[in-house]
Design a protein around this motif. Structure first.
Motif, PDB file in Angstrom:
ATOM      1  N   LYS A 111     -30.353  30.876  44.322  1.00  0.00           N
ATOM      2  CA  LYS A 111     -31.143  30.286  45.399  1.00  0.00           C
ATOM      3  C   LYS A 111     -32.074  29.199  44.892  1.00  0.00           C
ATOM      4  CE  LYS A 111     -30.904  34.502  48.151  1.00  0.00           C
ATOM      5  NZ  LYS A 111     -31.655  35.627  48.782  1.00  0.00           N
ATOM      6  N   ASP A 112     -32.544  29.338  43.646  1.00  0.00           N
ATOM      7  CA  ASP A 112     -33.444  28.311  43.117  1.00  0.00           C
ATOM      8  C   ASP A 112     -32.681  27.143  42.511  1.00  0.00           C
ATOM      9  OD1 ASP A 112     -32.442  29.359  40.759  1.00  0.00           O
ATOM     10  OD2 ASP A 112     -34.355  30.151  40.051  1.00  0.00           O
ATOM     11  N   GLY A 113     -31.361  27.276  42.391  1.00  0.00           N
ATOM     12  CA  GLY A 113     -30.541  26.194  41.879  1.00  0.00           C
ATOM     13  C   GLY A 113     -30.666  25.935  40.393  1.00  0.00           C
ATOM     14  N   LYS A 114     -31.357  26.796  39.673  1.00  0.00           N
ATOM     15  CA  LYS A 114     -31.589  26.553  38.253  1.00  0.00           C
ATOM     16  C   LYS A 114     -30.358  26.912  37.418  1.00  0.00           C
ATOM     17  CE  LYS A 114     -36.631  27.063  38.198  1.00  0.00           C
ATOM     18  NZ  LYS A 114     -37.792  27.803  37.637  1.00  0.00           N
ATOM     19  N   GLN A 115     -30.069  26.059  36.466  1.00  0.00           N
ATOM     20  CA  GLN A 115     -29.003  26.333  35.516  1.00  0.00           C
ATOM     21  C   GLN A 115     -29.541  27.241  34.402  1.00  0.00           C
ATOM     22  OE1 GLN A 115     -26.441  22.542  34.875  1.00  0.00           O
ATOM     23  NE2 GLN A 115     -28.494  21.788  35.327  1.00  0.00           N
ATOM     24  N   THR A 116     -28.611  27.857  33.681  1.00  0.00           N
ATOM     25  CA  THR A 116     -28.984  28.760  32.593  1.00  0.00           C
ATOM     26  C   THR A 116     -28.622  28.116  31.263  1.00  0.00           C
ATOM     27  OG1 THR A 116     -28.546  30.662  34.022  1.00  0.00           O
ATOM     28  CG2 THR A 116     -28.739  31.087  31.658  1.00  0.00           C
ATOM     29  N   PHE A 117     -29.613  28.041  30.369  1.00  0.00           N
ATOM     30  CA  PHE A 117     -29.464  27.373  29.087  1.00  0.00           C
ATOM     31  C   PHE A 117     -29.714  28.380  27.971  1.00  0.00           C
ATOM     32  CE2 PHE A 117     -30.492  24.748  25.475  1.00  0.00           C
ATOM     33  CZ  PHE A 117     -29.783  23.569  25.652  1.00  0.00           C
ATOM     34  N   LEU A 118     -28.832  28.400  26.982  1.00  0.00           N
ATOM     35  CA  LEU A 118     -28.948  29.316  25.842  1.00  0.00           C
ATOM     36  C   LEU A 118     -29.114  28.519  24.558  1.00  0.00           C
ATOM     37  CD1 LEU A 118     -28.663  32.093  24.396  1.00  0.00           C
ATOM     38  CD2 LEU A 118     -26.178  31.791  24.542  1.00  0.00           C
ATOM     39  N   PHE A 119     -30.173  28.812  23.826  1.00  0.00           N
ATOM     40  CA  PHE A 119     -30.404  28.217  22.519  1.00  0.00           C
ATOM     41  C   PHE A 119     -30.286  29.315  21.477  1.00  0.00           C
ATOM     42  CE2 PHE A 119     -33.955  26.655  19.486  1.00  0.00           C
ATOM     43  CZ  PHE A 119     -33.026  26.164  18.586  1.00  0.00           C
ATOM     44  N   VAL A 120     -29.308  29.185  20.588  1.00  0.00           N
ATOM     45  CA  VAL A 120     -29.058  30.160  19.527  1.00  0.00           C
ATOM     46  C   VAL A 120     -29.329  29.499  18.184  1.00  0.00           C
ATOM     47  CG1 VAL A 120     -27.377  31.701  18.449  1.00  0.00           C
ATOM     48  CG2 VAL A 120     -27.258  31.260  20.903  1.00  0.00           C
ATOM     49  N   ALA A 121     -30.129  30.129  17.339  1.00  0.00           N
ATOM     50  CA  ALA A 121     -30.422  29.607  16.005  1.00  0.00           C
ATOM     51  C   ALA A 121     -30.003  30.619  14.949  1.00  0.00           C
ATOM     52  CB  ALA A 121     -31.914  29.293  15.869  1.00  0.00           C
ATOM     53  N   GLY A 122     -29.797  30.132  13.729  1.00  0.00           N
ATOM     54  CA  GLY A 122     -29.626  31.029  12.588  1.00  0.00           C
ATOM     55  C   GLY A 122     -28.375  31.863  12.581  1.00  0.00           C
ATOM     56  N   VAL A 123     -27.284  31.404  13.191  1.00  0.00           N
ATOM     57  CA  VAL A 123     -26.022  32.145  13.083  1.00  0.00           C
ATOM     58  C   VAL A 123     -25.571  32.186  11.629  1.00  0.00           C
ATOM     59  CG1 VAL A 123     -23.574  32.091  13.723  1.00  0.00           C
ATOM     60  CG2 VAL A 123     -25.329  31.765  15.475  1.00  0.00           C
ATOM     61  N   HIS A 124     -25.897  31.147  10.883  1.00  0.00           N
ATOM     62  CA  HIS A 124     -25.775  31.170   9.420  1.00  0.00           C
ATOM     63  C   HIS A 124     -27.185  31.383   8.867  1.00  0.00           C
ATOM     64  CE1 HIS A 124     -21.852  28.651   9.707  1.00  0.00           C
ATOM     65  NE2 HIS A 124     -21.586  29.954   9.672  1.00  0.00           N
ATOM     66  N   GLY A 125     -27.408  32.543   8.266  1.00  0.00           N
ATOM     67  CA  GLY A 125     -28.758  32.958   7.935  1.00  0.00           C
ATOM     68  C   GLY A 125     -29.493  32.081   6.951  1.00  0.00           C
ATOM     69  N   ALA A 126     -28.770  31.376   6.065  1.00  0.00           N
ATOM     70  CA  ALA A 126     -29.437  30.517   5.082  1.00  0.00           C
ATOM     71  C   ALA A 126     -29.996  29.256   5.717  1.00  0.00           C
ATOM     72  CB  ALA A 126     -28.467  30.142   3.960  1.00  0.00           C
ATOM     73  N   GLU A 127     -29.512  28.919   6.900  1.00  0.00           N
ATOM     74  CA  GLU A 127     -29.904  27.673   7.560  1.00  0.00           C
ATOM     75  C   GLU A 127     -31.127  27.938   8.429  1.00  0.00           C
ATOM     76  OE1 GLU A 127     -26.245  26.580   9.459  1.00  0.00           O
ATOM     77  OE2 GLU A 127     -25.180  26.461   7.557  1.00  0.00           O
ATOM     78  N   ALA A 128     -32.289  27.746   7.833  1.00  0.00           N
ATOM     79  CA  ALA A 128     -33.532  28.196   8.452  1.00  0.00           C
ATOM     80  C   ALA A 128     -34.163  27.175   9.392  1.00  0.00           C
ATOM     81  CB  ALA A 128     -34.540  28.558   7.361  1.00  0.00           C
TER      82      ALA A 128
END
Length: 394
Positions: A111-128
């Motif tokens: 109803k609010d028309g808002k899209q959903t955004f996903l931000f994922v970090a650190g799937v490779h743990g050494a990459e900080a």
């Protein structure tokens, strides 16, 4: 000291106030954390240690934190939600819903028309780098200032126009044995810390690490922060019907459950920061849209003085990884941000020397730039064509 406290201490994790007894105990890692005397102390705003991630997520107030998985070592994987996430689950999955009589059975009635955004970090743990960025974004959304004490009203306003999910570290096992950063390391040491070394001290290598799934841990002197504690590279836990890690399963379920429209997948490498081309395995319409966003973000990175190379739109590449699975889970447009781990190196390592190095401040900037440009683009034009919501006859 109780056994639970001992195991937590052995893993370098302090006992947190209000800890939930039902959570798995943190196990000591098989490999000692990476150490290198060349590494300088981190900046004060560089919060990337597992205990810092856990504490920040557990104490959010404006957002809602949820543990979506536990790693082989027992670390929690947190997702932090900002916005309204109260709707029931989809009535169908993305595959069936996108071919059904109406898209609404998957997308719901927003109803609010808002899209959903996903931000994922650190799937490779050494990459900080994007982990540090994600932690600062959470701090910004919670307090109005990030850990540097800086405000970013533009980003805060953009986030408010979305349903926004942050997973600050998708590989807590890898992060637990990795240093706070890799700034200043030469090519060889960077690769050891990232993808590991065999017992004869030869580099496992970036491509070499992908020749095994899982990495044979009995043959390595150090596995690098790329894989989790079972040796799995979560970014490539992307074979349909054979998803092997709890981390990948949880991320894909997260995308499906909340009908994610767009994903920023945060990584790092030994070059100037950039958004990589989208996969040509995705729908042609989405690949084209991804190239447009890629050019926009990379132009902003160039204008910020973080790369000397004038960006081009480029072409989609036939890559298959976790981003592909995000697209198959919810239809999401998924792009990878590669921040720099330390420096801008010409594309022929290890023989050529870096052309410049980055400060901690500069290492974190691409995360904020990418989020601002990506989110702004989605407001100008929806990320996905979710259909006209009209019921289609058979």
């Amino acid at each position: 000291m109780k056994r639970r406290e001992f195991l937590a201490a052995a893993a370098g994790l302090p006992m947190l106030a209000g800890a939930v007894p039902a959570e798995p105990q943190i196990k000591a890692p098989r490999f000692a954390p990476y150490r290198n005397d060349k590494l300088e102390p981190r900046a004060d705003f560089w919060k990337v240690r597992p205990q810092e991630i856990i504490e920040r997520c557990r104490t959010v107030k404006k957002g809602r934190a949820e543990i979506i998985a536990h790693t082989p070592l027992g670390y929690p994987i947190y997702a932090v939600f900002y916005g309204d996430f109260n709707e029931p689950p989809p009535q169908t999955n993305w595959s069936a819903g996108s071919s059904s009589t109406t898209w609404r059975n998957f997308t719901g009635d927003r109803k609010d028309g808002k899209q959903t955004f996903l931000f994922v970090a650190g799937v490779h743990g050494a990459e900080a780098e994007t982990v540090a960025g994600a932690m600062n974004v959470i701090q910004l959304l919670e307090t109005g200032r990030d850990y540097r004490g800086k405000e970013d009203p533009v980003l805060v306003d953009l986030v408010s126009k979305y349903r926004f999910i942050i997973v600050p570290c998708g590989n807590m096992d890898g992060r637990s044995i990795s240093p706070d950063h890799l700034r200043g390391l030469d090519f060889h040491d960077f690769r050891v810390a990232s993808q590991g070394a065999w017992k004869d001290q030869a580099l496992v290598g970036w491509r070499g690490s992908k020749a095994w799934f899982p990495l044979p841990l009995d043959r390595v002197a150090y596995p690098g922060g790329y894989p989790n504690a079972d040796g799995y590279n979560i970014m490539h836990d992307a074979a349909p019907g054979d998803i092997r890690t709890a981390e990948a399963r949880a991320l894909l379920k997260l995308a499906a459950r909340w009908r994610v429209d767009a994903v920023l997948n945060g990584h790092s490498y030994e070059y100037a920061p950039s958004i990589l081309p989208p996969s040509s395995l995705d729908l042609a319409e989405k690949a084209e849209r991804g190239l447009d966003i890629r050019l926009r973000v990379n132009q902003a990175i160039y204008k910020a003085g973080l790369t000397p190379r004038v960006p081009t739109r480029g072409e989609a590449r036939p890559s298959h990884n976790l981003n592909t699975m995000f697209s198959l889970s919810s239809g999401a447009l998924a792009l990878t941000l590669e921040s720099s781990v330390s420096f801008d190196r010409p594309m022929k390592p290890p023989k050529v020397q870096p052309t410049r190095s980055y400060t901690f401040e500069e290492l974190m900037k691409p995360t904020f730039i990418a989020l601002r440009e990506y989110l702004a683009d989605g407001l100008e034009r929806p990320f996905l064509n979710r259909g006209d919501d009209k019921v289609k006859p058979d």
